[in-house]
Design a protein around this motif. Structure first.
Motif, PDB file in Angstrom:
ATOM      1  N   TRP A 406       0.905  -1.239   0.009  1.00  0.00           N
ATOM      2  CA  TRP A 406       0.060  -0.037   0.036  1.00  0.00           C
ATOM      3  C   TRP A 406       0.728   1.309  -0.132  1.00  0.00           C
ATOM      4  CZ3 TRP A 406      -0.219   3.788   4.079  1.00  0.00           C
ATOM      5  CH2 TRP A 406      -1.125   4.897   3.422  1.00  0.00           C
ATOM      6  N   VAL A 407       1.759   1.379   0.794  1.00  0.00           N
ATOM      7  CA  VAL A 407       2.630   2.521   1.143  1.00  0.00           C
ATOM      8  C   VAL A 407       3.429   2.901  -0.263  1.00  0.00           C
ATOM      9  CG1 VAL A 407       4.872   1.843   1.912  1.00  0.00           C
ATOM     10  CG2 VAL A 407       3.912   3.949   2.688  1.00  0.00           C
ATOM     11  N   LYS A 408       3.574   1.808  -1.023  1.00  0.00           N
ATOM     12  CA  LYS A 408       4.309   2.017  -2.460  1.00  0.00           C
ATOM     13  C   LYS A 408       3.662   2.781  -3.484  1.00  0.00           C
ATOM     14  CE  LYS A 408       7.236  -0.036  -5.888  1.00  0.00           C
ATOM     15  NZ  LYS A 408       8.468   0.911  -5.748  1.00  0.00           N
ATOM     16  N   THR A 409       2.358   2.489  -3.175  1.00  0.00           N
ATOM     17  CA  THR A 409       1.336   3.150  -4.257  1.00  0.00           C
ATOM     18  C   THR A 409       1.222   4.911  -3.875  1.00  0.00           C
ATOM     19  OG1 THR A 409      -0.596   3.015  -2.634  1.00  0.00           O
ATOM     20  CG2 THR A 409      -0.133   1.179  -4.265  1.00  0.00           C
ATOM     21  N   HIS A 410       1.730   5.090  -2.515  1.00  0.00           N
ATOM     22  CA  HIS A 410       1.845   6.571  -2.143  1.00  0.00           C
ATOM     23  C   HIS A 410       3.228   7.314  -2.419  1.00  0.00           C
ATOM     24  CE1 HIS A 410      -2.192   7.153  -0.360  1.00  0.00           C
ATOM     25  NE2 HIS A 410      -2.385   5.821  -0.514  1.00  0.00           N
ATOM     26  N   GLN A 411       4.087   6.382  -2.845  1.00  0.00           N
ATOM     27  CA  GLN A 411       5.336   7.065  -3.173  1.00  0.00           C
ATOM     28  C   GLN A 411       5.645   8.286  -3.733  1.00  0.00           C
ATOM     29  OE1 GLN A 411       8.259   4.119  -4.305  1.00  0.00           O
ATOM     30  NE2 GLN A 411       9.979   5.287  -3.626  1.00  0.00           N
ATOM     31  N   LEU A 412       5.031   8.022  -5.156  1.00  0.00           N
ATOM     32  CA  LEU A 412       5.226   9.073  -6.020  1.00  0.00           C
ATOM     33  C   LEU A 412       4.416  10.368  -5.678  1.00  0.00           C
ATOM     34  CD1 LEU A 412       5.211   7.330  -9.333  1.00  0.00           C
ATOM     35  CD2 LEU A 412       7.013   8.187  -8.310  1.00  0.00           C
ATOM     36  N   SER A 413       3.338  10.153  -4.801  1.00  0.00           N
ATOM     37  CA  SER A 413       2.543  11.436  -4.583  1.00  0.00           C
ATOM     38  C   SER A 413       3.256  12.096  -3.393  1.00  0.00           C
ATOM     39  CB  SER A 413       1.046  11.127  -4.240  1.00  0.00           C
ATOM     40  OG  SER A 413       0.891   9.848  -3.470  1.00  0.00           O
ATOM     41  N   CYS A 414       3.802  11.124  -2.534  1.00  0.00           N
ATOM     42  CA  CYS A 414       4.442  11.950  -1.063  1.00  0.00           C
ATOM     43  C   CYS A 414       5.610  12.397  -1.519  1.00  0.00           C
ATOM     44  CB  CYS A 414       4.474  10.703  -0.305  1.00  0.00           C
ATOM     45  SG  CYS A 414       3.193  10.134   0.654  1.00  0.00           S
ATOM     46  N   GLU A 415       6.482  11.965  -2.582  1.00  0.00           N
ATOM     47  CA  GLU A 415       7.670  12.638  -2.993  1.00  0.00           C
ATOM     48  C   GLU A 415       7.011  14.022  -3.741  1.00  0.00           C
ATOM     49  OE1 GLU A 415      10.272   8.866  -4.019  1.00  0.00           O
ATOM     50  OE2 GLU A 415       9.363   9.735  -5.627  1.00  0.00           O
ATOM     51  N   LYS A 416       6.062  14.003  -4.639  1.00  0.00           N
ATOM     52  CA  LYS A 416       5.630  15.064  -5.204  1.00  0.00           C
ATOM     53  C   LYS A 416       5.230  16.472  -4.142  1.00  0.00           C
ATOM     54  CE  LYS A 416       2.665  14.635  -8.700  1.00  0.00           C
ATOM     55  NZ  LYS A 416       1.324  14.634  -9.239  1.00  0.00           N
ATOM     56  N   ALA A 417       4.422  15.723  -3.118  1.00  0.00           N
ATOM     57  CA  ALA A 417       3.963  16.759  -2.201  1.00  0.00           C
ATOM     58  C   ALA A 417       5.441  17.363  -1.306  1.00  0.00           C
ATOM     59  CB  ALA A 417       3.144  16.211  -0.860  1.00  0.00           C
ATOM     60  N   LEU A 418       6.224  16.518  -1.161  1.00  0.00           N
ATOM     61  CA  LEU A 418       7.731  16.917  -0.301  1.00  0.00           C
ATOM     62  C   LEU A 418       8.249  18.048  -1.170  1.00  0.00           C
ATOM     63  CD1 LEU A 418       8.714  13.957   1.617  1.00  0.00           C
ATOM     64  CD2 LEU A 418       7.621  16.072   2.737  1.00  0.00           C
ATOM     65  N   ASP A 419       8.365  17.555  -2.503  1.00  0.00           N
ATOM     66  CA  ASP A 419       9.241  18.327  -3.316  1.00  0.00           C
ATOM     67  C   ASP A 419       8.547  19.681  -3.605  1.00  0.00           C
ATOM     68  OD1 ASP A 419      11.177  16.151  -3.651  1.00  0.00           O
ATOM     69  OD2 ASP A 419      10.265  15.325  -5.357  1.00  0.00           O
ATOM     70  N   TRP A 420       7.301  19.734  -3.675  1.00  0.00           N
ATOM     71  CA  TRP A 420       6.745  20.967  -3.855  1.00  0.00           C
ATOM     72  C   TRP A 420       7.073  22.030  -2.771  1.00  0.00           C
ATOM     73  CZ3 TRP A 420       3.352  24.252  -1.059  1.00  0.00           C
ATOM     74  CH2 TRP A 420       2.970  25.255  -1.629  1.00  0.00           C
ATOM     75  N   ILE A 421       7.004  21.617  -1.401  1.00  0.00           N
ATOM     76  CA  ILE A 421       7.327  22.529  -0.347  1.00  0.00           C
ATOM     77  C   ILE A 421       8.801  22.971  -0.162  1.00  0.00           C
ATOM     78  CG2 ILE A 421       7.302  20.804   1.376  1.00  0.00           C
ATOM     79  CD1 ILE A 421       5.997  23.183   3.174  1.00  0.00           C
ATOM     80  N   LEU A 422       9.529  21.881  -0.510  1.00  0.00           N
ATOM     81  CA  LEU A 422      11.015  22.095  -0.483  1.00  0.00           C
ATOM     82  C   LEU A 422      11.784  22.983  -1.350  1.00  0.00           C
ATOM     83  CD1 LEU A 422      12.403  18.157   0.176  1.00  0.00           C
ATOM     84  CD2 LEU A 422      11.823  20.033   1.822  1.00  0.00           C
ATOM     85  N   LYS A 423      10.832  23.226  -2.609  1.00  0.00           N
ATOM     86  CA  LYS A 423      11.203  24.247  -3.449  1.00  0.00           C
ATOM     87  C   LYS A 423      11.221  25.664  -2.919  1.00  0.00           C
ATOM     88  CE  LYS A 423      10.442  21.365  -7.576  1.00  0.00           C
ATOM     89  NZ  LYS A 423       9.416  21.105  -8.797  1.00  0.00           N
ATOM     90  N   ARG A 424      10.444  25.728  -1.833  1.00  0.00           N
ATOM     91  CA  ARG A 424      10.191  27.119  -1.439  1.00  0.00           C
ATOM     92  C   ARG A 424      11.290  27.512  -0.373  1.00  0.00           C
ATOM     93  NH1 ARG A 424       6.703  30.126  -3.312  1.00  0.00           N
ATOM     94  NH2 ARG A 424       6.735  31.291  -1.351  1.00  0.00           N
ATOM     95  N   ASP A 425      12.401  26.732  -0.353  1.00  0.00           N
ATOM     96  CA  ASP A 425      13.554  27.227   0.363  1.00  0.00           C
ATOM     97  C   ASP A 425      14.592  28.082  -0.500  1.00  0.00           C
ATOM     98  OD1 ASP A 425      15.875  27.755   1.974  1.00  0.00           O
ATOM     99  OD2 ASP A 425      16.613  25.488   1.780  1.00  0.00           O
ATOM    100  N   SER A 426      14.122  29.418  -0.923  1.00  0.00           N
ATOM    101  CA  SER A 426      14.984  29.995  -1.910  1.00  0.00           C
ATOM    102  C   SER A 426      16.320  30.617  -1.661  1.00  0.00           C
ATOM    103  CB  SER A 426      14.109  31.521  -2.444  1.00  0.00           C
ATOM    104  OG  SER A 426      13.981  32.150  -1.384  1.00  0.00           O
ATOM    105  N   ASN A 427      16.626  30.603  -0.409  1.00  0.00           N
ATOM    106  CA  ASN A 427      17.874  31.102  -0.003  1.00  0.00           C
ATOM    107  C   ASN A 427      18.843  30.021   0.442  1.00  0.00           C
ATOM    108  OD1 ASN A 427      16.512  30.460   2.483  1.00  0.00           O
ATOM    109  ND2 ASN A 427      16.537  32.533   3.352  1.00  0.00           N
ATOM    110  N   HIS A 428      18.262  28.666   0.386  1.00  0.00           N
ATOM    111  CA  HIS A 428      19.076  27.474   0.633  1.00  0.00           C
ATOM    112  C   HIS A 428      19.594  27.284   2.174  1.00  0.00           C
ATOM    113  CE1 HIS A 428      18.692  26.983  -3.676  1.00  0.00           C
ATOM    114  NE2 HIS A 428      19.468  28.229  -3.670  1.00  0.00           N
TER     115      HIS A 428
END
Length: 828
Positions: A406-428
């Motif tokens: 089951w959790v594998k079916t959420h792998q791509l969506s959870c990566e997408k959700a995390l990657d969206w917010i991680l891009k909000r670190d503009s000053n690194h």
């Protein structure tokens, strides 16, 4: 006078129900059916209806309007209660058949199959043409009183709680195939489960004008739609009416369904064991009712009650999965899996942004910022915590279910959700930034939705850290070490920056002795008023690992709690500054500027449990005491009078009790074990908990420095924290919080293992077992590879043995009766 059929009689002897059934018949064309714990009277005199139902010795239905089937078309009701001719009764050894039940355009045949465990009622239905029905009951149960049952647990883990049916004609409709009706006062329970292959099943609960409880089962080809669902109104709970379902079509032809009725003992099925030093009745009640109240329907799990006119779900709440730890019902876990699947498919935008809310209506939404499924951006701002919180809930549920597929079916969506917010670190710098730069924009960015937290927000970043740590571990289990490393590195940078002083761009305010809420883009510091969720999360999630800081935070909070004599932690200890929140939050205290929100109870209890278990327990008891006064039937509590406020009941009001289970009792389900890490006080010693894990009931015993977990075959005892997992023939011991088993024992017979010592040089345990001709095999892991060890029993050397290249060694010995001390020591 009834003629008893003795060969099918139920025999009661010394309180035991023997496996048999009974039927009795009178000249009035009715027949009495008995099965284990259930008795019903079936009337077939120009009708087909159950006119009496007794469960566990309690009469729950009496009278002509008992249980029947019906359809309503064009305002006309056709019912099995009123037939032109009497059906034909046929009896065999353990079945009763009623043939020729004809009402309106519907013809039915009923078959009751009786066993010692249940009664199965099969309904075969036919109609020669398609029917457009306003409503249908397949069947309807009219229980004698709205208080006959306290509630009904749903097949997906939700709850129809009749305490909330506080006026006549309240109606709640949901999609489920099973209901567990229960009454804790008389310990009685009735399970009703519907088997309708290829069909959709729904259920409706109504309080009648006569204060009865009307329970109606619906069966249809397509999923039933809500009558009030116009695209902008998705209400499941309605008032002053009972027509919750929209009209639908019953196709021409034949169909069938089977309804299984079975009795259960409430305490045996839902009892939590022997809880010492605490109000166990209140603990059970809070977790069995309030904790479930945010489950609105089978695909809509949240924190706000289905009872409120607004009915919102906040996807920016990281504790919905965690509630399952306290609810401890496999149905809740399975139901939440389906819910998270629905959220994955419909609540995530293509770019990865997670909608933060769903509600009955769109009144709380930003104009145009909602989708066809009812998910939306809130009018208060872009609430960023929905992205990490969705990931956290998936990860928490995976730990509780262990379902890797089951959790594998959420792998791509959870990566997408995390990657969206991680891009909000503009000053690194490792801290993600909000959509707003400062409070002058008067928009929020987190759960505290009318406080104008902006730019670098500690509340959101703390949640993000927690999600990254948990999800990185899952990425490793899914063999994506690249992603795991990326998330781990980001979490490490986030933690470092979070812990810097505000002078250096971090959140730690050295002068105030707390983590602040946010730092604006212009570097000004805001929310220096000891915002408790921020500071509790920093401690509970492991961001703050500085003992002096933890002590400062927790001591300062407790000092003020004693000064104000508050029964629970407020959302902030002092006031936000003017301009930092919506104007009506001032003067302090008011709503999100200082009131008491119980939804942060689990992280508060966890923050205190390792530091001072007595303080953690004090606030758990305070919540239970408040429950005894008012049922926790409020959204929040006022700061000045500590009175209940708000017209909603939040499932989060139970979270201090969830914290009792997780942080004080120390019960932490993990994907491959039950991790036990108690922080009990002397008054809790002797607690014996029933706990379901992987659909098996475990018993957890807690004594001072001696903890035990057991199932029906194996028992593991240790003086410190440990992990437990067992199959039919194998017991696994995990040392501390290590995710890999340290010892695995294979045995055909039950046994008890008590760990006496476990370190690199000596592993020692007591084994108690019955004699067996089958050998017991020990596999010890995590040793030095290719190294020599000695194996001893009761201090007597048996042999030398060497670990393999993986650091494992295997020993097999016959199991003798009694207790033996097994020792594995490294050779000097």
């Amino acid at each position: 006078m009834y003629l008893k059929i003795t060969r099918l009689a139920l025999t009661f002897l010394s309180g035991l129900i023997l496996p048999a059934a009974a039927m009795a018949q009178s000249s009035k064309k009715d027949i009495t059916i008995n099965a284990s714990g259930i008795q019903m009277v079936l009337n077939y005199d120009h009708q087909a209806s159950i006119t009496s139902l007794t469960v566990g010795g309690q009469t729950v239905i009496s009278g002509a309007g008992g249980v029947f089937t019906s359809v309503t078309m064009d305002g006309t009701v056709y019912s099995s209660q009123h037939l032109n001719t009497s059906p034909v009764l046929l009896k065999t050894k353990n079945t009763i058949k009623l043939n020729g039940i004809q009402y309106g355009p519907v013809t039915e045949n009923w078959t009751f199959t009786i066993s010692s465990q249940n009664i199965k009622w099969r309904i075969e239905r036919s109609n020669t043409k398609a029917l457009k029905v306003d409503e249908a009951a397949f069947p309807a149960f009219n229980f004698d009183n709205i208080n006959t049952w306290e509630g009904a647990y749903q097949g997906y883990g939700g709850l129809a709680w009749f305490y909330l049916f506080n006026e006549k004609l309240c109606t709640y409709g949901i999609h489920t195939r099973s209901s567990d009706f229960w009454n804790s006062k008389n310990n009685t329970g009735l399970n009703i489960t519907v088997d309708a292959p290829g069909k959709n099943v729904c259920m409706k609960y109504s309080r009648t004008n006569g204060d009865k409880l009307a329970y109606t089962i619906g069966v249809s080809d397509k999923e039933m739609q809500y009558k009030m669902d116009t695209g902008t109104n998705r209400r499941r709970f309605i008032r002053q009416r009972t027509d919750v379902w929209a009209p639908y079509i019953i196709p021409a032809g034949k169909s069938y369904q089977t309804i299984k009725l079975s009795y259960f003992n409430f305490n045996q099925k839902y009892g939590r064991g022997k809880l010492k030093g605490i109000d166990s009745t209140a603990v059970s009640a809070v977790l069995n009712t309030i904790a479930r109240i945010g489950v609105i329907d089978s695909l809509h799990f949240g924190g706000n009650s289905w009872h409120t006119p607004y009915g919102p779900i906040c996807l920016h709440e990281q504790y919905i999965g965690q509630l399952g730890l306290g609810i401890n019902d496999p149905k809740y876990l399975k139901g939440y899996q389906s819910c998270l699947d629905f959220y994955r498919d419909h609540a995530i935008k293509p770019d990865g942004r997670v909608y933060p809310r769903w509600a009955y209506t769109n009144e709380d939404a930003m104009p145009g910022k909602f989708n066809q499924y009812g998910f939306y951006e809130a009018q208060w701002g872009i609430l960023m915590d929905s992205n990490p919180d969705l990931v956290t809930n998936v990860a928490e549920l995976y730990d509780m279910s262990g379902d890797k597929t089951w959790v594998k079916t959420h792998q791509l969506s959870c990566e997408k959700a995390l990657d969206w917010i991680l891009k909000r670190d503009s000053n690194h710098n490792g801290l993600v930034e909000m959509m707003t730069n400062d409070q002058s924009e008067k928009k929020s960015s987190d759960w505290i939705d009318i406080i104008w937290a902006s730019y670098e927000n500690a509340f959101v970043n703390a949640k993000l850290y927690h999600a990254l740590v948990k999800w990185a571990a899952i990425e490793r289990l899914l063999n994506n070490n690249t992603k795991a490393g990326y998330y781990e590195d980001f979490a490490a940078r986030l933690k470092t920056s979070f812990n810097k002083s505000t002078k250096d761009g971090g959140f730690w305010d050295e002068e105030k002795g707390c983590y602040v809420h946010w730092i604006a883009k212009d570097k000004t510091v805001h929310g220096t008023n000891m915002v408790t969720p921020v500071n509790f999360m920093a401690i509970a999630y492991g961001i703050c690992d500085d003992g002096a800081r933890r002590k400062t935070i927790l001591d300062n909070i407790e000092t003020q709690m004693q000064q104000e004599k508050l029964f629970f932690w407020p959302i902030a200890m002092t006031t936000y500054a003017p301009g930092e929140g919506n104007g009506w939050q001032f003067p302090f205290p008011n709503y999100e500027n200082g009131d008491l929100f119980l939804s942060w109870g689990s992280i508060g209890v966890k923050a205190y449990a390792a530091y001072s278990p007595a303080l953690a327990l004090k606030y758990v008891k305070n919540v239970l005491n408040q429950y005894s006064k008012d049922g926790l039937a409020f959204q929040r509590y006022g700061r000045l009078k500590q009175d209940g406020l708000g017209d909603d009941i939040l499932s989060g009001n139970s979270l201090a009790i969830v914290g009792l289970y997780q942080a004080i009792y120390g019960i932490n389900p993990e994907y491959n074990r039950l991790y036990l890490d108690p922080h009990i006080t002397p008054e809790l010693e002797g607690t014996s908990l029933n706990y379901r894990f992987r659909n098996e009931r475990l018993v957890v015993n807690l004594e001072h420095d001696k903890y035990a977990v057991s199932n029906s075959r194996f028992k593991m005892v240790a003086q410190t924290d440990f992990g437990f997992f067992a199959t039919k023939t194998r017991l696994s011991y995990f040392n501390g919080n290590n995710a890999n088993a340290a010892l695995q024992i294979t045995s055909a017979k039950p046994l008890t293992i008590e760990i006496k010592n476990w370190d690199a040089s000596k592993m020692e345990w007591l084994q108690t077992s019955a004699p067996s001709s089958s050998p017991v095999t020990y596999t010890v892991h995590q040793l030095k590879p290719n190294s020599a060890y000695t194996y001893s029993v009761d201090g007597n050397f048996v042999k030398s043995i060497q670990s393999n290249t993986s650091g494992d060694l295997v020993i097999s010995r016959k199991s003798s009766a009694g207790t033996k001390l097994i020792t594995i020591s490294s050779k000097k």
